[in-house]
Design a protein around this motif. Structure first.
Motif, PDB file in Angstrom:
ATOM      1  N   VAL A  48     -14.273  29.549  30.095  1.00 14.50           N
ATOM      2  CA  VAL A  48     -14.970  28.794  31.139  1.00 14.50           C
ATOM      3  C   VAL A  48     -15.070  27.318  30.760  1.00 14.50           C
ATOM      4  O   VAL A  48     -15.287  26.459  31.620  1.00 14.50           O
ATOM      5  CB  VAL A  48     -16.375  29.374  31.396  1.00 14.50           C
ATOM      6  CG1 VAL A  48     -16.265  30.769  32.001  1.00 14.50           C
ATOM      7  CG2 VAL A  48     -17.206  29.394  30.123  1.00 14.50           C
ATOM      8  N   ASN A  49     -14.929  27.008  29.475  1.00 11.22           N
ATOM      9  CA  ASN A  49     -14.963  25.617  29.021  1.00 11.22           C
ATOM     10  C   ASN A  49     -13.581  24.962  29.023  1.00 11.22           C
ATOM     11  O   ASN A  49     -13.442  23.797  28.651  1.00 11.22           O
ATOM     12  CB  ASN A  49     -15.541  25.541  27.603  1.00 11.22           C
ATOM     13  CG  ASN A  49     -17.008  25.931  27.555  1.00 11.22           C
ATOM     14  OD1 ASN A  49     -17.768  25.630  28.484  1.00 11.22           O
ATOM     15  ND2 ASN A  49     -17.416  26.620  26.495  1.00 11.22           N
ATOM     16  N   GLY A  50     -12.571  25.732  29.422  1.00 11.70           N
ATOM     17  CA  GLY A  50     -11.238  25.173  29.531  1.00 11.70           C
ATOM     18  C   GLY A  50     -10.382  25.290  28.284  1.00 11.70           C
ATOM     19  O   GLY A  50      -9.285  24.721  28.231  1.00 11.70           O
ATOM     20  N   ASP A  51     -10.868  26.005  27.272  1.00 13.95           N
ATOM     21  CA  ASP A  51     -10.064  26.225  26.065  1.00 13.95           C
ATOM     22  C   ASP A  51      -9.089  27.377  26.301  1.00 13.95           C
ATOM     23  O   ASP A  51      -9.403  28.327  27.012  1.00 13.95           O
ATOM     24  CB  ASP A  51     -10.965  26.552  24.874  1.00 13.95           C
ATOM     25  CG  ASP A  51     -11.889  25.406  24.501  1.00 13.95           C
ATOM     26  OD1 ASP A  51     -11.389  24.285  24.310  1.00 13.95           O
ATOM     27  OD2 ASP A  51     -13.118  25.642  24.413  1.00 13.95           O
ATOM     28  N   HIS A  52      -7.927  27.283  25.680  1.00 10.99           N
ATOM     29  CA  HIS A  52      -6.923  28.328  25.802  1.00 10.99           C
ATOM     30  C   HIS A  52      -6.749  29.039  24.460  1.00 10.99           C
ATOM     31  O   HIS A  52      -6.570  28.396  23.424  1.00 10.99           O
ATOM     32  CB  HIS A  52      -5.587  27.735  26.266  1.00 10.99           C
ATOM     33  CG  HIS A  52      -5.627  27.201  27.653  1.00 10.99           C
ATOM     34  ND1 HIS A  52      -5.990  25.898  27.948  1.00 10.99           N
ATOM     35  CD2 HIS A  52      -5.389  27.798  28.855  1.00 10.99           C
ATOM     36  CE1 HIS A  52      -5.953  25.703  29.254  1.00 10.99           C
ATOM     37  NE2 HIS A  52      -5.583  26.846  29.826  1.00 10.99           N
ATOM     38  N   ILE A  53      -6.811  30.370  24.493  1.00 12.70           N
ATOM     39  CA  ILE A  53      -6.770  31.187  23.274  1.00 12.70           C
ATOM     40  C   ILE A  53      -5.645  32.215  23.386  1.00 12.70           C
ATOM     41  O   ILE A  53      -5.598  32.989  24.354  1.00 12.70           O
ATOM     42  CB  ILE A  53      -8.110  31.915  23.058  1.00 12.70           C
ATOM     43  CG1 ILE A  53      -9.246  30.903  22.889  1.00 12.70           C
ATOM     44  CG2 ILE A  53      -8.033  32.860  21.867  1.00 12.70           C
ATOM     45  CD1 ILE A  53     -10.638  31.542  22.875  1.00 12.70           C
ATOM     46  N   LEU A  54      -4.758  32.232  22.413  1.00  8.76           N
ATOM     47  CA  LEU A  54      -3.710  33.250  22.380  1.00  8.76           C
ATOM     48  C   LEU A  54      -4.324  34.582  21.962  1.00  8.76           C
ATOM     49  O   LEU A  54      -5.036  34.659  20.958  1.00  8.76           O
ATOM     50  CB  LEU A  54      -2.616  32.858  21.380  1.00  8.76           C
ATOM     51  CG  LEU A  54      -1.475  33.866  21.198  1.00  8.76           C
ATOM     52  CD1 LEU A  54      -0.654  33.986  22.470  1.00  8.76           C
ATOM     53  CD2 LEU A  54      -0.598  33.485  20.014  1.00  8.76           C
ATOM     54  N   THR A  55      -4.076  35.632  22.718  1.00 15.27           N
ATOM     55  CA  THR A  55      -4.613  36.944  22.365  1.00 15.27           C
ATOM     56  C   THR A  55      -3.655  37.651  21.405  1.00 15.27           C
ATOM     57  O   THR A  55      -2.449  37.714  21.645  1.00 15.27           O
ATOM     58  CB  THR A  55      -4.827  37.823  23.611  1.00 15.27           C
ATOM     59  OG1 THR A  55      -3.580  38.078  24.255  1.00 15.27           O
ATOM     60  CG2 THR A  55      -5.769  37.136  24.587  1.00 15.27           C
ATOM     61  N   ILE A  56      -4.218  38.156  20.309  1.00 14.81           N
ATOM     62  CA  ILE A  56      -3.452  38.848  19.281  1.00 14.81           C
ATOM     63  C   ILE A  56      -4.180  40.152  18.951  1.00 14.81           C
ATOM     64  O   ILE A  56      -5.387  40.144  18.692  1.00 14.81           O
ATOM     65  CB  ILE A  56      -3.325  37.983  18.008  1.00 14.81           C
ATOM     66  CG1 ILE A  56      -2.553  36.690  18.317  1.00 14.81           C
ATOM     67  CG2 ILE A  56      -2.644  38.756  16.884  1.00 14.81           C
ATOM     68  CD1 ILE A  56      -2.450  35.748  17.115  1.00 14.81           C
ATOM     69  N   PHE A  57      -3.457  41.249  18.966  1.00 16.19           N
ATOM     70  CA  PHE A  57      -4.063  42.530  18.620  1.00 16.19           C
ATOM     71  C   PHE A  57      -4.659  42.483  17.218  1.00 16.19           C
ATOM     72  O   PHE A  57      -4.049  41.977  16.288  1.00 16.19           O
ATOM     73  CB  PHE A  57      -3.023  43.650  18.695  1.00 16.19           C
ATOM     74  CG  PHE A  57      -2.737  44.121  20.096  1.00 16.19           C
ATOM     75  CD1 PHE A  57      -3.445  45.191  20.632  1.00 16.19           C
ATOM     76  CD2 PHE A  57      -1.778  43.497  20.876  1.00 16.19           C
ATOM     77  CE1 PHE A  57      -3.188  45.638  21.921  1.00 16.19           C
ATOM     78  CE2 PHE A  57      -1.510  43.932  22.160  1.00 16.19           C
ATOM     79  CZ  PHE A  57      -2.219  45.007  22.698  1.00 16.19           C
TER      80      PHE A  57
END
Length: 215
Positions: A39-48
């Motif tokens: 919601v703050n505009g940060d982008h996070i790569l999802t990793i198992f």
């Protein structure tokens, strides 16, 4: 002379293992690469095994969808992706255990031999470097590399995978008894060289080009 021959055989075995693991794990990364936009505009790569369940719960709680990077238009507005890396040994042990829970497999010699010989491969214990290389197919910008402990600074959720079963000390010991070095060596180097840095993703991919060229 006999000792030199033995060393040569050992080196060849390690080289063949290295090629084998990279060949199998490359096959796992043929689907999309997913990124959470907070919601703050940060982008996070999802990793198992690196907080992916928490990212999915965060997305659901906030009415968000994970960004599928394969859809090229999604990458144009992204200037930085945060990547959270976990201690490679801890992640390998946890990933093997999670795979056994999900598939209702006993952690016995037969199962662990299949992991050790790469007959069983899975994203839960695939080296983290493969996630970065897979991301590079769709995104050519900057990445910020963090320890997994920093994820709490971006999202407050902390969700365990489902189904969940706590790993025992004996299971940890048994998993650690196999030859696991080839699962963690690239990630150890990745963390040593890049944790805490913001850098063009292409620079990381260039350094680990041996992973890309494996066949």
């Amino acid at each position: 002379m006999k000792e030199e021959i033995q060393i040569g055989k050992t080196h060849l075995k390690i080289l063949l293992m290295s090629r084998l693991i990279k060949k199998h794990f490359k096959k796992l990364f043929t689907s999309d690469s997913e990124v959470l936009r907070t919601v703050n505009g940060d982008h996070i790569l999802t990793i198992f095994k690196n907080g992916r369940s928490s990212c999915c719960e965060y997305a659901q709680a906030n009415g968000l969808n994970l960004i599928t990077m394969q859809q090229g238009n999604n990458t144009k507005t992204i200037s930085l992706i945060h990547i959270f890396l976990r201690d490679p040994m801890q992640r390998f042990v946890s990933g093997v255990h999670t795979y056994s829970v999900f598939n209702e497999i006993n952690i016995d010699k037969k199962f662990l031999h299949s992991v050790e010989s790469f007959k069983i491969v899975d994203k839960h214990f695939a080296p983290q470097i493969f996630y970065l290389i897979h991301l590079f197919k769709f995104y050519k910008g900057k990445v910020a590399i963090h320890p997994l402990s920093d994820l709490k600074n971006f999202i407050t959720n902390h969700k365990k995978p489902h189904p969940y079963k706590k790993i025992t000390q004996n299971q940890k010991k048994v998993i650690c008894s196999i030859q696991y070095e080839k699962y963690i060596e690239d990630d150890q180097k990745l963390i040593k060289n890049y944790i805490g840095k913001t850098i063009d993703l292409k620079n990381i991919v260039k350094e680990f080009k041996h992973v890309l060229s494996a066949s």
